[in-house]
Design a protein around this motif. Sequence first.
Motif, short mmCIF file in Angstrom:
data_model
loop_
_atom_site.label_atom_id
_atom_site.label_comp_id
_atom_site.label_asym_id
_atom_site.label_seq_id
_atom_site.Cartn_x
_atom_site.Cartn_y
_atom_site.Cartn_z
N ALA A 301 0.83 -1.21 0.00
CA ALA A 301 0.00 0.00 0.00
C ALA A 301 0.86 1.26 0.00
O ALA A 301 0.57 2.23 -0.71
CB ALA A 301 -0.92 -0.01 1.21
N ALA A 302 1.93 1.26 0.79
CA ALA A 302 2.81 2.42 0.83
C ALA A 302 3.52 2.63 -0.52
O ALA A 302 3.63 3.75 -1.01
CB ALA A 302 3.84 2.25 1.95
N ALA A 303 3.98 1.53 -1.11
CA ALA A 303 4.65 1.62 -2.41
C ALA A 303 3.67 2.08 -3.50
O ALA A 303 4.06 2.78 -4.44
CB ALA A 303 5.26 0.28 -2.78
N GLU A 304 2.42 1.67 -3.37
CA GLU A 304 1.42 2.06 -4.36
C GLU A 304 1.21 3.58 -4.35
O GLU A 304 1.03 4.21 -5.39
CB GLU A 304 0.11 1.34 -4.10
N ALA A 305 1.24 4.18 -3.17
CA ALA A 305 1.11 5.63 -3.07
C ALA A 305 2.29 6.32 -3.76
O ALA A 305 2.12 7.33 -4.47
CB ALA A 305 1.03 6.05 -1.60
#
Length: 388
Positions: A301-305
């Motif tokens: 999720a953090a990488a997707e942001a």
Amino acid sequence: MLSNHFLSAEERADLDLFRQSLERFCDAEIEPHYAAWEKAGQVPRELFLKMGQQGYLCADVPDAHGGPGAPVQFSFAVVEVLSRRGYAGFVGGLQVHNDIVPPYLLHCGTEAQRAYWLPRMASGEAVAAIGMTEPGAGSDLKALRTTARRDGDGYVINGSKIFISNGQHADLLVLAAKTDASAGAKGVSLFLVDTTTPGFSRGRNLDKIGHHAGDTSELFFEDMRVPADALLGGVEGQGFVQMMRELPRERLIIGVQALYGARGALDATLEYVQQRQAFGQAIAQFQNTRFTLAQCATDIAAAEAFLNACVHAYTQGQLTPEAVSALKLHTTELFSRVADACLQLFGGYGYMAEYPISRFWTDARVLRIYGGTSEIMKELVARSLLGR
């Protein structure tokens, strides 16, 4: 999935339909055959034609040049969907055709070059590859040994390339060669090579530890004569500048592939741990399993942001080399970590080729190498921090 917040309401609806259509295409045309293609070492040439017929190739190439003319998010969505489904071997070559070669033609090519190649690429009639890496020059593009000597109204090219995605299928090769061996980076030029040209030959389809469905080849050039209008943009000595200009999109699309490969590995594991029983309960009930899955999901999720921020910056012409280098470094390392953690939850079955997690695990490794190694990405980020 990739954010579509920066698209209009109509474009968002179209993108949702595009993804759904692509999923159905994968169910019908790829999933039943992919295991066999992995064993064969390449996908059939006809797959490019089928994808072209459905508008899945070169999605953001303008309609004036024979493409669908969609926003770039449509092209990225192709890599997103196929990576999540575990087709990394095919994706490695597909992204070269869809996302790496077309910008060279659009931004650097002549009108005649665009008119000849882009419609054929969008339809799948012509498959594209890019020839940079050599046996003695990996990430060091200045050390190229392939030469292009001016001779009358054309050039004579000699040399070889290695690790070329789509090498067995390619009709078009964007080839990096030295036109002035004494000029360093300023002596590099790019050529659009029609692979039917005499003097061009393909070597073997290389045997890899992963990405088995993607053909990866050695290519050879022996006194291969190309016309002067094969020079990309018609200007000598601009190859290194052109490559540096287009590398951000190459690294961005690798980031898309890596992140959604990680997401696909997690999806496969979520399904498995809820079915697999151990000590009288689903292994999803064990704290170690739950904590591992939670960590993987949070990291994704953090990488997707980060990825969505880079995609938005790219659409605005504001994506910096250091940002996309950091993205490639982060997402490709993440993919390997997630695939490894998920394989562990499969236990011994994770090491069996029949389970999809094994393919995610082996396919993840090369993303930390191609498009610039993790070590090169760290150096580029460090230079932006230290100024040298």
